[in-house]
Design an enzyme around this catalytic site. Structure first.
Site, mmCIF file in Angstrom:
data_model
loop_
_atom_site.group_PDB
_atom_site.id
_atom_site.type_symbol
_atom_site.label_atom_id
_atom_site.label_comp_id
_atom_site.label_asym_id
_atom_site.label_seq_id
_atom_site.Cartn_x
_atom_site.Cartn_y
_atom_site.Cartn_z
ATOM 1 N N HIS A 1 27.157 -6.038 -16.450
ATOM 2 C CA HIS A 1 26.592 -5.604 -15.168
ATOM 3 C C HIS A 1 27.453 -5.903 -13.948
ATOM 4 O O HIS A 1 27.295 -5.286 -12.907
ATOM 5 C CB HIS A 1 25.194 -6.235 -15.016
ATOM 6 C CG HIS A 1 24.352 -5.674 -13.919
ATOM 7 N ND1 HIS A 1 24.226 -4.326 -13.671
ATOM 8 C CD2 HIS A 1 23.556 -6.280 -12.995
ATOM 9 C CE1 HIS A 1 23.395 -4.144 -12.648
ATOM 10 N NE2 HIS A 1 22.977 -5.301 -12.221
ATOM 11 N N HIS B 1 30.912 2.650 -18.834
ATOM 12 C CA HIS B 1 30.941 3.572 -17.691
ATOM 13 C C HIS B 1 31.810 4.815 -17.867
ATOM 14 O O HIS B 1 32.649 5.129 -17.003
ATOM 15 C CB HIS B 1 31.359 2.820 -16.428
ATOM 16 C CG HIS B 1 30.227 2.046 -15.798
ATOM 17 N ND1 HIS B 1 29.005 2.621 -15.515
ATOM 18 C CD2 HIS B 1 30.125 0.747 -15.433
ATOM 19 C CE1 HIS B 1 28.217 1.699 -14.980
ATOM 20 N NE2 HIS B 1 28.848 0.554 -14.936
ATOM 21 N N HIS C 1 21.614 -6.872 -20.486
ATOM 22 C CA HIS C 1 22.520 -6.245 -19.518
ATOM 23 C C HIS C 1 22.626 -7.042 -18.213
ATOM 24 O O HIS C 1 23.724 -7.257 -17.704
ATOM 25 C CB HIS C 1 22.078 -4.811 -19.213
ATOM 26 C CG HIS C 1 23.028 -4.115 -18.293
ATOM 27 N ND1 HIS C 1 24.280 -3.710 -18.705
ATOM 28 C CD2 HIS C 1 22.957 -3.821 -16.969
ATOM 29 C CE1 HIS C 1 24.923 -3.172 -17.679
ATOM 30 N NE2 HIS C 1 24.143 -3.226 -16.610
ATOM 31 N N ASP D 1 30.044 -3.338 -19.961
ATOM 32 C CA ASP D 1 29.979 -1.979 -19.392
ATOM 33 C C ASP D 1 31.126 -1.078 -19.857
ATOM 34 O O ASP D 1 32.280 -1.516 -19.914
ATOM 35 C CB ASP D 1 30.038 -2.048 -17.862
ATOM 36 C CG ASP D 1 28.791 -2.687 -17.254
ATOM 37 O OD1 ASP D 1 28.093 -3.428 -17.962
ATOM 38 O OD2 ASP D 1 28.542 -2.442 -16.067
ATOM 39 N N ASN E 1 21.259 -0.704 -16.640
ATOM 40 C CA ASN E 1 20.530 -0.123 -15.504
ATOM 41 C C ASN E 1 20.973 1.313 -15.214
ATOM 42 O O ASN E 1 20.233 2.077 -14.601
ATOM 43 C CB ASN E 1 20.685 -0.995 -14.252
ATOM 44 C CG ASN E 1 22.117 -1.083 -13.779
ATOM 45 O OD1 ASN E 1 23.006 -1.413 -14.561
ATOM 46 N ND2 ASN E 1 22.361 -0.780 -12.528
ATOM 47 N N HIS E 2 22.185 1.707 -15.658
ATOM 48 C CA HIS E 2 22.626 3.082 -15.422
ATOM 49 C C HIS E 2 21.979 4.079 -16.378
ATOM 50 O O HIS E 2 22.071 5.289 -16.141
ATOM 51 C CB HIS E 2 24.153 3.190 -15.498
ATOM 52 C CG HIS E 2 24.800 2.880 -14.188
ATOM 53 N ND1 HIS E 2 25.125 3.848 -13.272
ATOM 54 C CD2 HIS E 2 25.123 1.691 -13.618
ATOM 55 C CE1 HIS E 2 25.653 3.274 -12.201
ATOM 56 N NE2 HIS E 2 25.659 1.967 -12.385
ATOM 57 N N ASP F 1 25.188 0.406 -19.868
ATOM 58 C CA ASP F 1 26.019 1.087 -18.868
ATOM 59 C C ASP F 1 27.145 1.867 -19.549
ATOM 60 O O ASP F 1 28.337 1.617 -19.329
ATOM 61 C CB ASP F 1 26.553 0.117 -17.802
ATOM 62 C CG ASP F 1 25.501 -0.170 -16.734
ATOM 63 O OD1 ASP F 1 24.332 0.217 -16.928
ATOM 64 O OD2 ASP F 1 25.845 -0.776 -15.700
HETATM 65 MN MN LIG Z 1 24.935 -2.424 -14.692
#
Ligand SMILES: [Mn+2]
Length: 302
Positions: A235, A52, A160, A50, A110-111, A78
């Site tokens: 994740h 982010h 992920h 990730d 998932n983001h 992500d």
């Molecule tokens: Mn995630």
């Protein structure tokens, strides 16, 4: 589109003109669309978890571990939300993808979906940076083209999240229609949302409200049936930047945003896999606060 010019601009943390962003996203989407759900990759390769929106820390990864072009990378998704530089982070990686299509594989997290981007930061960032929210639509369209997994040397699966009852073999991933929003349930959702658990051998409901928790036994069944040795996934925030599950090396979590959300106490990690599939983990600390732009960080979250 002059991709070097765009890369330079992004690296300097400059905002792209609306038109340049649109072109970048369209060109990136076109390229990503041509890739299969599962991309086959040959080692040596580096894997990143990730990101982010922590763009300063993303640039640090390339500084300490080598640049795309000199080195092949797989990103586990992500890219956006939580951190304050989602557009820069995703845009920069996408520009690298356009410049070095075979040297960087970008997977979907998932983001990378509308519902999370409306709540966890990307939409706010777009409203702050651009005059309208059209760029959000373009970004979402591009997210819907990201591949779902990569397999290194027919041996290591990178995804992920994880597996579920609905994902028994690689074919179950290859047959997903990925060019759409992540649904609320089903194998597409599980792939991006599931987590390993030591609590059960089989499956258990996930506290996240999407995906499932999968145990050691079902993971081993999946690996055996798919003729794979292990999975590498992200994740989950881990204090050490990585975590091996089930007391063996068959399931590794990698998390690559140190000092998560600018207040976490975690470090980040990158995994390097050499040509003979030997592994080495590189753990790194966040860029110090005084060296990064914190003007948009909501520090009362502390
Ligand atoms: Mn995630």
């Amino acid at each position: 589109m002059n991709i070097d010019k765009i890369l330079n601009k992004l690296k300097k943390k400059e905002t792209l003109e609306t038109n340049d962003l649109k072109l970048l996203l369209e060109k990136g989407a076109e390229l990503l669309k041509s890739e299969p759900n599962i991309v086959h990759v040959t080692s040596p390769v580096a894997i990143v978890g990730d990101v982010h929106g922590q763009f300063y820390d993303l640039l640090k990864i390339f500084e300490i571990n080598g640049d795309v072009g000199d080195k092949k990378y797989i990103f586990l998704g992500d890219y956006v939300n939580r951190g304050t530089f989602s557009i820069l982070s995703f845009g920069y990686l996408l520009a690298l993808k356009i410049k070095f299509p075979d040297q960087i594989i970008m997977l979907r997290g998932n983001h990378e979906c509308r519902s999370l981007c409306e709540v966890y930061g990307l939409k706010n960032e777009i409203e702050r940076v651009y005059s309208n929210t059209d760029p959000l639509d373009w970004l979402i369209e591009t997210f819907c083209t990201l591949p779902l997994g990569a397999i290194i040397n027919n041996s290591i699966l990178c995804i992920h999240g994880g597996i579920s009852e609905l994902i028994e073999t690689i074919t179950d991933i290859e047959t997903i229609d990925r060019f759409r929003e992540v649904p609320k349930s089903g194998k597409f959702t599980d792939l991006l949302w599931s987590d390993p658990t030591e609590e059960v051998q089989l499956y258990k409901e996930s506290p996240r409200g999407a995906g499932v928790l999968f145990g050691k036994k079902v993971l081993n069944q999946f690996l055996e049936k798919s003729n794979l040795t292990s999975i590498v996934r992200s994740h989950m925030m881990t204090e050490e930047g990585y975590k091996y599950h089930f007391g063996e090396e068959k399931c590794l979590t990698l998390f690559s945003c140190p000092k998560y959300c600018y207040y976490g106490t975690n470090v980040g990690a990158v995994l390097n896999i050499d040509k003979d599939l030997n592994r080495s983990l590189k753990v790194f600390e966040a860029v110090p606060d005084e060296e990064r732009d914190l003007s948009f960080v909501c520090l009362d979250k502390k």
